[in-house]
Design a protein around this motif. Sequence first.
Motif, PDB file in Angstrom:
ATOM      1  N   ILE A 177       0.855  -1.191   0.000  1.00 47.27           N
ATOM      2  CA  ILE A 177       0.000   0.000   0.000  1.00 47.27           C
ATOM      3  C   ILE A 177       0.894   1.246   0.000  1.00 47.27           C
ATOM      4  CG2 ILE A 177      -1.646   1.354   1.366  1.00 47.27           C
ATOM      5  CD1 ILE A 177      -2.853  -1.280   2.351  1.00 47.27           C
ATOM      6  N   GLY A 178       0.595   2.161  -0.881  1.00 48.35           N
ATOM      7  CA  GLY A 178       1.407   3.374  -1.029  1.00 48.35           C
ATOM      8  C   GLY A 178       2.365   3.325  -2.205  1.00 48.35           C
ATOM      9  N   ASP A 179       2.539   2.114  -2.803  1.00 46.50           N
ATOM     10  CA  ASP A 179       3.392   2.028  -3.993  1.00 46.50           C
ATOM     11  C   ASP A 179       2.725   2.769  -5.163  1.00 46.50           C
ATOM     12  OD1 ASP A 179       5.164   0.549  -2.586  1.00 46.50           O
ATOM     13  OD2 ASP A 179       4.845  -1.346  -3.652  1.00 46.50           O
ATOM     14  N   ALA A 180       3.545   3.064  -6.169  1.00 49.92           N
ATOM     15  CA  ALA A 180       3.044   3.812  -7.328  1.00 49.92           C
ATOM     16  C   ALA A 180       2.281   2.905  -8.286  1.00 49.92           C
ATOM     17  CB  ALA A 180       4.209   4.461  -8.066  1.00 49.92           C
ATOM     18  N   TYR A 181       1.340   3.527  -8.995  1.00 51.40           N
ATOM     19  CA  TYR A 181       0.655   2.835 -10.079  1.00 51.40           C
ATOM     20  C   TYR A 181       1.363   3.197 -11.378  1.00 51.40           C
ATOM     21  CZ  TYR A 181      -2.877   1.476 -13.500  1.00 51.40           C
ATOM     22  OH  TYR A 181      -3.524   0.904 -14.555  1.00 51.40           O
ATOM     23  N   VAL A 182       1.801   2.180 -12.118  1.00 50.60           N
ATOM     24  CA  VAL A 182       2.446   2.378 -13.414  1.00 50.60           C
ATOM     25  C   VAL A 182       1.857   1.354 -14.380  1.00 50.60           C
ATOM     26  CG1 VAL A 182       4.593   2.318 -14.723  1.00 50.60           C
ATOM     27  CG2 VAL A 182       4.580   3.228 -12.396  1.00 50.60           C
ATOM     28  N   ALA A 256      -4.107  -1.782  -7.005  1.00 50.16           N
ATOM     29  CA  ALA A 256      -3.431  -0.657  -7.664  1.00 50.16           C
ATOM     30  C   ALA A 256      -4.497   0.060  -8.479  1.00 50.16           C
ATOM     31  CB  ALA A 256      -2.298  -1.162  -8.554  1.00 50.16           C
ATOM     32  N   GLN A 257      -4.973   1.205  -7.965  1.00 53.49           N
ATOM     33  CA  GLN A 257      -6.152   1.837  -8.530  1.00 53.49           C
ATOM     34  C   GLN A 257      -5.878   2.610  -9.814  1.00 53.49           C
ATOM     35  OE1 GLN A 257      -8.617   0.043  -6.993  1.00 53.49           O
ATOM     36  NE2 GLN A 257      -9.777   1.916  -7.270  1.00 53.49           N
ATOM     37  N   ASN A 258      -5.037   3.632  -9.712  1.00 52.34           N
ATOM     38  CA  ASN A 258      -4.770   4.518 -10.849  1.00 52.34           C
ATOM     39  C   ASN A 258      -3.508   5.320 -10.558  1.00 52.34           C
ATOM     40  OD1 ASN A 258      -5.636   6.844  -9.219  1.00 52.34           O
ATOM     41  ND2 ASN A 258      -7.694   5.986  -9.488  1.00 52.34           N
ATOM     42  N   PRO A 259      -2.994   6.062 -11.552  1.00 52.12           N
ATOM     43  CA  PRO A 259      -1.753   6.825 -11.347  1.00 52.12           C
ATOM     44  C   PRO A 259      -1.838   7.852 -10.222  1.00 52.12           C
ATOM     45  CG  PRO A 259      -2.214   6.605 -13.682  1.00 52.12           C
ATOM     46  CD  PRO A 259      -3.423   6.086 -12.971  1.00 52.12           C
TER      47      PRO A 259
END
Length: 280
Positions: A177-182, A256-259
């Motif tokens: 949780i908190g990682d980036a979405y790519v 992972a929701q969105n950027p």
Amino acid sequence: MSHTAHIPSHRKPRLSTAKNVLRAGVAGGVLSTIAVAGAAGSANAAEPVTETTIQMPTLSAAQVAEATEQAATDLQQQAQQDTAAQDAAKAAKKAKTDAVHKAEAKKKAEAKAKAEAEAKKKAEAAALQRASRSSARTTLNAVPASSVSNIGGSSSSSSSQATGSAASIVSFVKSHIGDAYVMGGTGSSSWDCSGLVQAAYKNIGVDLPRVSQGQSTAGTQVSLSNLQPGDILYWGSAGSAYHVAIYVGGGQFVGAQNPSSGVVERPLSYDQPTGAVRVL
């Protein structure tokens, strides 16, 4: 007088044979000459012969200068004509090139307009989907809290009740949780939705399809009212899902929701999923 005296003869003396031949030849030649002359005279009378005498003019210095000036003028005019022809050819070539460029620009403009129309169409479809989700969330929010907490058959602390492989999956996704979405991300600190789900299952030795469409049919379809921690939630229809996440219990999911959001934990009421599959 003697009877034998010489009496002159009245006949002319005979000419010798040689002289006769000579006279005949001369007479014949004269007659032939007269005949030829007469024929020539007749021919000349029928077709008179005109004799032409060509006399080269004598040019004065002024005439020479005038002729030179005229020649120079002719050359200049010819040069101007050649230049005009070259300019016309260049203008025609430029016009043709401009026409090609205009055609290409028109084609690009049409392609751009088509792309914009498609993008608008997709945006409208996404807006309809969001509206549908919003409606579903509104319906879900109207359900008593006790009913929501029972989705999956566990309380808000049900994530702690996950055991075995399911607990490992829940622990894995929560640790990111908190990682980036790519888009296309598969770790270790950047993910897309299906990349995170695939990695969570790979962590326990289960290989899943890479994309959400395949993951939405990777297990047994289960009801949203019978969810268990570790189940895969999907949005869209089975086999053509456009988003996936992991149910972690207590009416919550991690995905992972969105950027702009990255990997987050959200309640089911935040974005009601379409369905779920159980792999374990």
